[in-house]
Design a protein around this motif. Structure first.
Motif, PDB file in Angstrom:
ATOM      1  N   CYS A 145      -6.695   2.085  -0.628  1.00 28.39           N
ATOM      2  CA  CYS A 145      -5.770   2.815  -1.514  1.00 28.39           C
ATOM      3  C   CYS A 145      -6.529   3.495  -2.656  1.00 28.39           C
ATOM      4  O   CYS A 145      -6.191   4.596  -3.080  1.00 28.39           O
ATOM      5  CB  CYS A 145      -4.714   1.874  -2.088  1.00 28.39           C
ATOM      6  N   HIS A 188      -3.370  -3.014  -8.097  1.00 28.08           N
ATOM      7  CA  HIS A 188      -3.594  -2.681  -6.687  1.00 28.08           C
ATOM      8  C   HIS A 188      -4.799  -1.742  -6.548  1.00 28.08           C
ATOM      9  O   HIS A 188      -5.608  -1.899  -5.630  1.00 28.08           O
ATOM     10  CB  HIS A 188      -2.342  -2.043  -6.077  1.00 28.08           C
ATOM     11  N   CYS A 232       0.824  -1.207   0.000  1.00 29.58           N
ATOM     12  CA  CYS A 232       0.000   0.000   0.000  1.00 29.58           C
ATOM     13  C   CYS A 232       0.867   1.270   0.000  1.00 29.58           C
ATOM     14  O   CYS A 232       0.594   2.226  -0.701  1.00 29.58           O
ATOM     15  CB  CYS A 232      -0.925  -0.006   1.203  1.00 29.58           C
ATOM     16  N   CYS A 240      -7.485  -2.987  -3.793  1.00 30.93           N
ATOM     17  CA  CYS A 240      -7.379  -2.442  -2.430  1.00 30.93           C
ATOM     18  C   CYS A 240      -8.261  -1.191  -2.301  1.00 30.93           C
ATOM     19  O   CYS A 240      -7.932  -0.124  -2.822  1.00 30.93           O
ATOM     20  CB  CYS A 240      -5.914  -2.114  -2.111  1.00 30.93           C
TER      21      CYS A 240
HETATM   22 ZN   LIG Z   1      -3.496  -0.734  -0.622  1.00 26.84          ZN
END
Ligand SMILES: [Zn+2]
Lengths: 165, 205
Positions: free
Chosen positions: A36, A29, A3, A33
């Motif tokens: 994020c 990502h 992250c 996520c």
């Molecule tokens: Zn992340």
């Protein structure tokens, strides 16, 4: 991708300064996520569109448009030949003009002169492109040079198999 | 999910080169096999550029006709898909330009907000994001739309986008920079609920 690294790379992503692998990793990502993703989108809301997803078209629809495109290409080829007068050299085409409601049927005969094509059958010159084709037994192919709802529909019969496009 | 979902990034295999050779020799079935694999992706790009599925199919058909007619001009050092996308994207840009005035009228007609105030961006369905994209993309110039959609949404390399658009990588980046700026401000104006906590920060940009 961690992250922390993702967050550091937000400005680099936006400036297109990540290399291909890093960029792909960053996008992965972003997709996986949520925390994020929120941070990145707060930084630049236009990143929202990385999540856009269009369903793939049905196979049937692809085939329909592919067939239509091939038909358009064939129709354009024969229309070019008709216009360029190559039809006369082949002595291959006969053009029939069907009047409105199929009332006035006029047969112009085989071996069409290109002059006749333009002056005798203005529907060809007027029409954007032939729209319909029908294949008949014995190598006869029919191209229609106007829409069905036009006042005049012109149909070309191509009887020489070598003319088949 | 953000995944590599564009067929255009696939490499041109022997199979594809053989199809190109056969198609050049006039084999219609080979041409069909060649283009069939890229039609879905091309349609998606054009539909995103034009905001209209049916019109996009018409552009795809025109692109296929052109490709079939001009196959002898295809340079096989390029991926076939890049060449096909180039034809399709250019046609879409032409269509977008031609109807620019109609779009402005459409835009003035008022917009339906697809997301409710209670729907933050992270819970928005991908299909709703798609709808917002198609709507807001209409406010970009045709080149900005093409660059942003190919690079950011479809995920092509900048170099490949440049080949598709027939411009330099720097020009692609410039189009994307301006597209982002316009999309950011339109998102905040029309869909503020999709960009929480962004209002103050935007002034700093
Ligand atoms: Zn992340």
């Amino acid at each position: 991708m961690q992250c922390e690294r993702f967050l550091e790379n937000i400005p680099l992503y936006l400036e297109d300064r990540l290399d291909g692998a890093e960029r792909a990793e960053w996008r992965r990502h972003f997709g996986s996520c949520a925390a994020c993703r929120d941070t990145a989108m707060a930084h630049d809301p236009s990143l929202l569109f990385l999540r856009a997803e269009a369903p793939p078209p049905a196979e049937r629809e692809v085939e329909r448009h592919l067939a239509a495109a091939l038909s358009r290409a064939r129709a354009e080829r024969i229309e070019r030949r008709v216009r360029s007068g190559r039809v006369r050299r082949w002595a291959a085409a006969a053009v029939i003009v069907l009047g409105c409601g199929l009332a006035g049927l006029t047969f112009l005969g085989g071996g069409v002169d290109p002059g006749e094509v333009s002056s005798g059958t203005p529907a060809i010159a007027r029409t954007e492109r032939p729209a319909v084709e029908v294949e008949m037994d014995g190598g006869v192919t029919v191209y229609q040079f106007a829409e069905m709802d036009d006042a005049t529909t012109t149909v070309a019969f191509v009887v020489n198999p070598e003319m088949r496009l | 999910m953000v995944t590599a979902r564009l067929e255009v990034v696939s490499t041109m295999g022997d199979d594809e080169q053989a199809l190109v050779r056969s198609a050049r020799a006039g084999d219609e079935d080979a041409f069909a096999a060649l283009v069939r694999r890229y039609m879905g992706g091309l349609h998606r790009v054009v539909a995103r550029m034009l905001g209209d599925d049916e019109e996009a199919w018409d552009v795809v058909q025109m692109a296929l006709v052109r490709a079939w007619q001009k196959l002898d001009r295809y340079d096989s050092r390029w991926r076939f898909s890049t060449w096909l996308y180039r034809i399709g994207t250019n046609l879409a840009i032409d269509v977008a330009r031609a109807r620019a005035s109609r779009e402005r009228a459409h835009e003035a007609g008022g917009l339906r907000v697809v997301a409710s105030q209670e729907t933050p961006a992270q819970r928005l369905e991908a299909s709703e994001v798609e709808r917002v994209l198609r709507r807001l993309a209409l406010g970009l110039s045709p080149q900005q739309r093409a660059a942003f959609i190919l690079r950011e949404v479809e995920g092509l390399d900048t170099a490949e986008v440049a080949r598709v658009m027939g411009c330099s990588a720097a020009t692609v980046r410039n189009h994307i920079f301006h597209a982002r700026k316009a999309l950011r401000s339109e998102l905040l104006r029309r869909y503020p609920e999709l960009a929480p906590g962004r209002q103050e920060a935007d002034h700093a940009v």
